[in-house]
Motif scaffolding. Structure first.
Motif: not given
Length: 130
Positions: A13-19, A49-55
């Motif tokens: 999920r973090l990778l997908r949102v970062g993309e 783009v690297r997202m934090s765990p809480d987005l």
């Protein structure tokens, strides 16, 4: 519920949102939607783009074409952070609008250093097939 993680340890999920965030920022920069002379005169690549765990936070790694005027481009990106955050909030469907932090991508420089080391005569003699 089991968390699905990638080989790097971050969730899918973090990778997908970062993309998604990377694509939005790349599109905004490519179209020239930002009214900034520096950003309009430089081609900028959003490499990761690297997202934090809480987005809620996103670290954006960028590299100007050929690495020219890196500090000037970073300053222009940081000056226009509010505009970029608004675009990301509008186009990426998440509960919170992510706070963006722009950093220079040093991975290309590190790759160049490793390549230079591998090409030295001392190391290259071990890489030849005999």
């Amino acid at each position: 519920m089991k968390r699905t993680e990638s080989s790097e340890g971050r969730s899918v999920r973090l990778l997908r949102v970062g993309e998604q965030v990377r694509h939005v920022l790349s599109e905004v920069l490519a179209r020239g939607d930002v009214h900034d002379a520096t950003l309009q005169s430089h081609l900028v690549s959003v490499t990761e783009v690297r997202m934090s765990p809480d987005l809620r936070h996103a670290t954006v790694f960028v590299k100007p074409l050929l690495g020219q005027d890196e500090e000037v481009v970073l300053k222009a990106l940081r000056t226009n952070t509010a505009f970029f955050q608004g675009e990301v909030a509008r186009r990426v469907n998440t509960k919170y609008a992510a706070k963006l932090k722009f950093l220079a991508d040093e991975s290309f420089d590190e790759g160049g250093k490793i390549d230079k080391i591998l090409r030295t005569p001392h190391v290259s003699q071990d890489l030849t097939d005999e």
